[in-house]
Design a protein around this motif. Structure first.
Motif, PDB file in Angstrom:
ATOM      1  N   GLY A 164      63.403  73.497 136.349  1.00 21.80           N
ATOM      2  CA  GLY A 164      63.170  74.320 135.161  1.00 21.80           C
ATOM      3  C   GLY A 164      62.942  75.757 135.577  1.00 21.80           C
ATOM      4  N   GLU A 165      61.851  76.349 135.072  1.00 19.50           N
ATOM      5  CA  GLU A 165      61.495  77.719 135.453  1.00 19.50           C
ATOM      6  C   GLU A 165      60.736  77.763 136.770  1.00 19.50           C
ATOM      7  OE1 GLU A 165      60.760  76.397 132.464  1.00 19.50           O
ATOM      8  OE2 GLU A 165      61.668  77.651 130.896  1.00 19.50           O
ATOM      9  N   LEU A 251      70.196  67.877 123.269  1.00 19.40           N
ATOM     10  CA  LEU A 251      68.954  68.296 123.929  1.00 19.40           C
ATOM     11  C   LEU A 251      69.259  69.132 125.165  1.00 19.40           C
ATOM     12  CD1 LEU A 251      65.818  67.993 124.018  1.00 19.40           C
ATOM     13  CD2 LEU A 251      66.197  66.071 125.581  1.00 19.40           C
ATOM     14  N   ALA A 254      70.367  72.604 124.178  1.00 19.80           N
ATOM     15  CA  ALA A 254      69.271  73.411 123.630  1.00 19.80           C
ATOM     16  C   ALA A 254      68.406  74.018 124.723  1.00 19.80           C
ATOM     17  CB  ALA A 254      68.413  72.550 122.701  1.00 19.80           C
ATOM     18  N   HIS A 255      68.426  73.443 125.925  1.00 17.17           N
ATOM     19  CA  HIS A 255      67.532  73.915 126.996  1.00 17.17           C
ATOM     20  C   HIS A 255      68.294  74.412 128.226  1.00 17.17           C
ATOM     21  CE1 HIS A 255      63.813  72.532 125.047  1.00 17.17           C
ATOM     22  NE2 HIS A 255      64.537  71.507 124.613  1.00 17.17           N
ATOM     23  N   ARG A 258      66.859  77.235 130.297  1.00 16.41           N
ATOM     24  CA  ARG A 258      65.652  76.999 131.083  1.00 16.41           C
ATOM     25  C   ARG A 258      65.960  76.406 132.456  1.00 16.41           C
ATOM     26  NH1 ARG A 258      61.405  73.686 127.723  1.00 16.41           N
ATOM     27  NH2 ARG A 258      60.052  74.439 129.419  1.00 16.41           N
ATOM     28  N   THR A 259      67.247  76.197 132.763  1.00 20.31           N
ATOM     29  CA  THR A 259      67.625  75.705 134.090  1.00 20.31           C
ATOM     30  C   THR A 259      67.990  76.890 134.978  1.00 20.31           C
ATOM     31  OG1 THR A 259      69.973  75.488 133.537  1.00 20.31           O
ATOM     32  CG2 THR A 259      68.542  73.604 133.066  1.00 20.31           C
ATOM     33  N   GLU A 278      73.714  68.770 133.106  1.00 15.53           N
ATOM     34  CA  GLU A 278      73.958  70.042 132.428  1.00 15.53           C
ATOM     35  C   GLU A 278      75.433  70.435 132.556  1.00 15.53           C
ATOM     36  OE1 GLU A 278      70.367  70.953 134.930  1.00 15.53           O
ATOM     37  OE2 GLU A 278      71.118  69.033 134.186  1.00 15.53           O
ATOM     38  N   LEU A 313      66.541  70.403 134.712  1.00 12.81           N
ATOM     39  CA  LEU A 313      65.850  70.743 133.464  1.00 12.81           C
ATOM     40  C   LEU A 313      64.341  70.707 133.683  1.00 12.81           C
ATOM     41  CD1 LEU A 313      68.048  68.627 131.042  1.00 12.81           C
ATOM     42  CD2 LEU A 313      67.719  71.111 130.849  1.00 12.81           C
ATOM     43  N   PRO A 314      63.558  71.394 132.861  1.00 13.01           N
ATOM     44  CA  PRO A 314      62.098  71.362 133.001  1.00 13.01           C
ATOM     45  C   PRO A 314      61.567  69.932 132.909  1.00 13.01           C
ATOM     46  CG  PRO A 314      62.755  73.122 131.521  1.00 13.01           C
ATOM     47  CD  PRO A 314      63.991  72.324 131.795  1.00 13.01           C
ATOM     48  N   ASP A 316      59.205  68.436 131.179  1.00  5.80           N
ATOM     49  CA  ASP A 316      59.010  67.830 129.865  1.00  5.80           C
ATOM     50  C   ASP A 316      60.336  67.485 129.200  1.00  5.80           C
ATOM     51  OD1 ASP A 316      59.439  70.645 129.739  1.00  5.80           O
ATOM     52  OD2 ASP A 316      58.776  70.675 127.656  1.00  5.80           O
ATOM     53  N   VAL A 317      61.351  68.318 129.426  1.00  5.34           N
ATOM     54  CA  VAL A 317      62.664  68.060 128.834  1.00  5.34           C
ATOM     55  C   VAL A 317      63.305  66.831 129.490  1.00  5.34           C
ATOM     56  CG1 VAL A 317      64.952  69.014 128.371  1.00  5.34           C
ATOM     57  CG2 VAL A 317      62.944  70.507 128.301  1.00  5.34           C
TER      58      VAL A 317
END
Length: 616
Positions: A164-165, A251, A254-255, A258-259, A278, A313-314, A316-317
Motif C-alpha cells: 500500500g502506502e 474494489l 477503486a484502490h 494506493r498501490t 492489479e 494493495l493496502p 485493509d483492502v
C-alpha cells in the motif's frame, strides 16, 4: 582467516546449488548466509517445477543438484502439467510442504563433503592488485579468502518492500536488505538497474469454507522429480480452486492509486508472465474472472497460498478483497501480500559461463542476473558453482549450449539478449525443445556432468544402467521383422504392402504403445517404465528428432567458430556503430552467439566469419 577455493554469497536456490556443485567438483567451498534457519526457504509460492521450469529442475538433477531430491522428500502434490500435449511441452510440478522442503535442503547440504556453511552478512568483495577476486569481508569484521566468489543475492540488493502506502528496506518479509554490498558493486562499475516482483497474502485455511470449491487432485501415482527417486512416500493432498469476480475487480480499481506501482513509487519492471491482481484487472479489463489456486503450505500447517492473486494493495483492502471470493467470505489473512523492488546487474556483463567480465573470479547466479523463479536460479547456480570451482582450479569454464538443454538456452538468452523484465523460462524459448525434454535430461546431461566431475558415483551408475537398457531395447526393436499379416494377427493394423516392419516402425503407428508390441518381442516384457517412455517418444517423433539432430550438428559447428577474446570491434569495418557497441558490451564467445544478437545482419556476419575462421 581461512582460505577457501570458492565462496558463495547467499543461500537461496541459486546459492545452495552453486555451493553444492562447487563442492561436488572438489573445491573447498564456503556458503555464507544472513540466517542459517532460512536456508532452503521458499520465499514465494510453495511449489517447484511447472511448464518450462520442470525441465530446468530435471536438468539440475541430471547434474546431481539438490532441488529435485529435496522436493521429492517434501512434495505433497505432484502433477505433470500439459499432459494432454506432446512430451516436449509437458511440465512436472510439485506442491511443497515449506518446512519439509527447507529441512530437506539443509540435510542435503549437510551431507555434502568439502562444504562449510556459516552465518554472516557480506558487505564487500575484495580484490588483489591484479583486480582478481581475493575474498569477502563480512559485517562482523571477518575476512574470508577465496580463489573465486559466487554472488547469489536474490532480491536482497537494496531491496524495498511496498505494501500500500507503506515501504521499508527488506530482502523479503522478515529479512534485512543488503545495501552496502549493492553500493560496492555499483562502485565497481557493474551495470545495475531495478526490477520488481510480488507475492500474495497468506490465508488461514481453518477459516475457509471448502465445501463447494472445485477440487484439483494430484497425479496418482505421483511422478517423482528426481531421476534417483523410485517412489514418493510423503502423504499427498488436494488443492482447490476459486475465482475473482466483478465485485473484487471493482474494489481493485477503486484502490489502484494506493498501490506503489500505480502511484508511481516503483521504478522497477515487474514480471509480465506472473502479473499482480492489479495488473490483471487493468490489462485484462474484459475478463469477468481470474482463476485462483488455493494451495496448502504444509501437511500440519493451516496456511494457504492463494496462487494468482499477488498484490501490493493496502492491508485493509487485501482483507476486503479476498473476502469477496467464493469460499473465502470469512477468511482470516495471516500475512499480507506485498511487492518488492531490488537491484539486479545486467547479465550481458557476464560471460556465457556466468563469470563477471569486469572482475576476474566473480560469478553471479539467480535474480541478481534479472531472472525470476526458483528453478531459473537453481539452473544458474549449478553452472556458476561448477565454473567457479574450475576457475579456482585453473581450468577452462563449462559453457552449456542452447543445444544441450534449457539451462543453456537460458544462459544464452541472458548473456546475449539481456533482460527488460524478470526472465522466466518457457519451452517456447528453445528451438530444439523436442530433443530437450524433461524426461531425457539425464541422458543428455549426466554424461557431461560425469566428465566435469560434478556427478557422483550413484547417479553415474543409475544413468549408465538406464542407457544400456535403452540401447539393448532399441537393438531388439530394430531386429524385429514383422509382416503385415503377422502384425494383423496381433491386432496391429498396417498397410498390406508386403513390406516387413521393425519394432520401431510399429511403435511409430498412431496410438501405439510398447505393451501392444511386446507379444511380438517377449524379451521386452517388464521393461523399466522410464525406458518404455523413451522408446515410445523416440518412435513417435523419429522424423522430427532426426531433423533436429541435423540442425543441432550444424549449430555445434558454428559454436566451434569462436571469436577472439580481445577482438576490437570498434576497429572492424562493415559494422554499424550500434552493432559495434552491442558486440563490445556482450562480447559473444562464438559466431553462433553473435548471430543471435539483435540487429545482426548477413553483412556483419560475413565480417565476423573472417575473424572466427582465422581464430579456428
Amino acid at each position: 582467516m581461512k582460505r577457501f577455493d570458492v565462496i558463495v554469497i547467499g543461500a537461496g536456490h541459486a546459492g545452495c546449488e552453486a555451493a553444492a556443485a562447487a563442492a561436488r567438483v572438489g573445491a573447498d567451498t564456503l556458503l555464507l548466509t544472513q540466517r542459517l534457519d532460512r536456508i532452503g526457504t521458499l520465499s514465494c509460492n510453495p511449489a517447484i517445477g511447472g511448464l518450462g521450469r520442470g525441465h530446468l529442475v530435471r536438468e539440475v538433477d541430471a547434474l546431481d543438484g539438490i532441488m529435485a531430491r529435496a522436493i521429492d522428500r517434501a512434495g505433497i502434490q505432484f502433477r505433470v502439467l500439459n499432459r494432454s500435449a506432446g512430451p516436449a511441452v509437458q511440465g512436472p510440478r510439485a506442491q511443497a510442504d515449506r518446512r519439509l522442503y527447507a529441512r530437506a535442503v539443509q540435510a542435503l547440504l549437510a551431507e555434502q563433503d568439502k562444504l562449510t556453511v556459516e552465518e554472516a552478512t557480506v558487505e564487500d568483495i575484495e580484490q588483489d592488485d591484479a583486480g582478481r577476486v581475493s575474498g569477502v569481508l563480512t559485517g562482523d569484521g571477518r575476512r574470508w579468502m577465496a580463489g573465486a566468489v559466487v554472488l547469489t543475492t536474490g532480491t536482497f540488493l537494496r531491496g524495498v518492500i511496498h505494501l500500500g502506502e507503506e515501504r521499508w528496506p527488506a530482502g523479503r518479509m522478515g529479512d534485512a536488505s543488503s545495501t552496502r554490498l549493492a553500493e560496492r558493486l555499483a562502485a565497481a562499475g557493474l551495470p545495475m538497474a531495478r526490477l520488481k516482483t510480488g507475492t500474495p497474502p497468506r490465508l488461514d485455511g481453518r477459516t475457509i469454507d471448502w465445501a463447494g470449491l472445485e477440487i484439483q487432485p494430484g497425479d496418482d501415482p505421483p511422478v517423482p522429480m528426481s531421476f534417483l527417486t523410485t517412489a514418493i512416500t510423503t502423504p499427498q493432498v488436494d488443492c482447490r480452486l476459486t475465482y475473482t469476480n466483478a465485485a473484487a475487480h471493482d474494489l481493485v480499481r477503486a484502490h489502484l492509486g494506493r498501490t506503489a506501482m500505480y502511484a508511481g513509487r516503483i521504478d522497477g519492471t515487474g514480471v509480465r508472465y506472473c502479473p499482480s491482481i492489479e495488473d490483471k484487472v487493468v490489462r485484462f479489463a474484459d475478463r469477468a474472472r481470474h482463476q485462483i489456486f488455493l494451495e496448502p503450505e504444509g501437511l500440519g500447517d493451516p496456511t494457504i497460498y492463494p496462487n494468482g492473486i499477488s498484490t501490493s494493495l493496502p492491508r485493509d483492502v487485501q482483507v476486503d478483497l479476498v473476502r469477496l471470493l467464493p469460499g473465502l467470505e470469512r477468511v482470516e489473512v495471516l500475512q499480507p501480500g506485498y511487492a518488492i523492488e531490488y537491484d539486479y546487474v545486467d547479465p550481458r556483463s557476464l560471460s556465457a559461463g556466468l563469470a563477471c567480465r569486469r572482475i576476474a573470479g566473480l560469478f553471479r547466479a539467480g535474480q541478481i542476473n534479472g531472472t525470476t523463479g526458483y528453478e531459473e536460479a537453481a539452473g544458474q547456480g549449478v553452472v556458476a558453482g561448477i565454473n567457479a570451482a574450475r576457475f579456482a582450479g585453473g581450468q577452462p569454464p563449462w559453457l552449456p549450449s542452447r543445444t544441450d538443454g534449457l539451462i543453456g538456452v537460458m544462459l544464452d538468452d541472458l548473456t546475449v539478449q539481456g533482460v527488460t523484465e524478470p526472465y522466466r523460462m518457457f519451452t517456447s524459448r528453445a528451438e530444439y525443445r523436442l530433443s530437450l525434454r524433461a524426461d531425457n535430461a539425464d541422458l543428455r546431461l549426466t554424461p557431461t556432468g560425469v566428465g566435469l566431475g560434478v556427478v557422483g558415483a550413484e547417479r553415474a551408475r543409475t544413468t549408465a544402467t538406464k542407457r544400456e537398457c535403452l540401447e539393448a531395447a532399441r537393438a531388439v526393436l530394430a531386429s524385429l521383422a514383422v509382416s503385415p499379416q503377422e502384425a494383423a494377427r496381433h491386432g496391429i493394423a498396417v498397410k498390406s504392402d508386403g513390406r516387413m516392419r521393425s519394432g520401431h516402425d510399429l511403435l511409430a503407428l498412431p496410438g501405439m504403445t510398447l505393451a501392444r508390441v511386446v507379444p511380438l518381442v517377449p524379451e521386452l516384457d517388464d521393461l523399466r517404465a522410464d525406458v518404455t517412455e523413451q522408446l515410445e517418444i523416440e518412435a513417435r517423433y523419429a522424423v522430427y528428432l532426426r531433423r533436429q539432430a541435423a540442425e543441432v550438428s550444424a549449430i555445434k559447428r558454428e559454436e566451434q567458430l569462436t571469436l577472439p577474446v580481445g577482438l576490437d570491434y570498434g576497429a572492424l569495418g562493415g559494422l554499424s556503430r550500434e552493432l559495434r557497441d552491442r558486440l563490445e558490451r556482450t562480447r559473444p564467445a562464438s559466431l553462433a552467439a553473435a548471430a543471435r544478437l539483435p540487429g545482426m545482419t548477413p553483412a556483419a556476419m560475413t565480417v565476423l566469419y573472417r575473424y572466427a575462421t582465422r581464430a579456428a
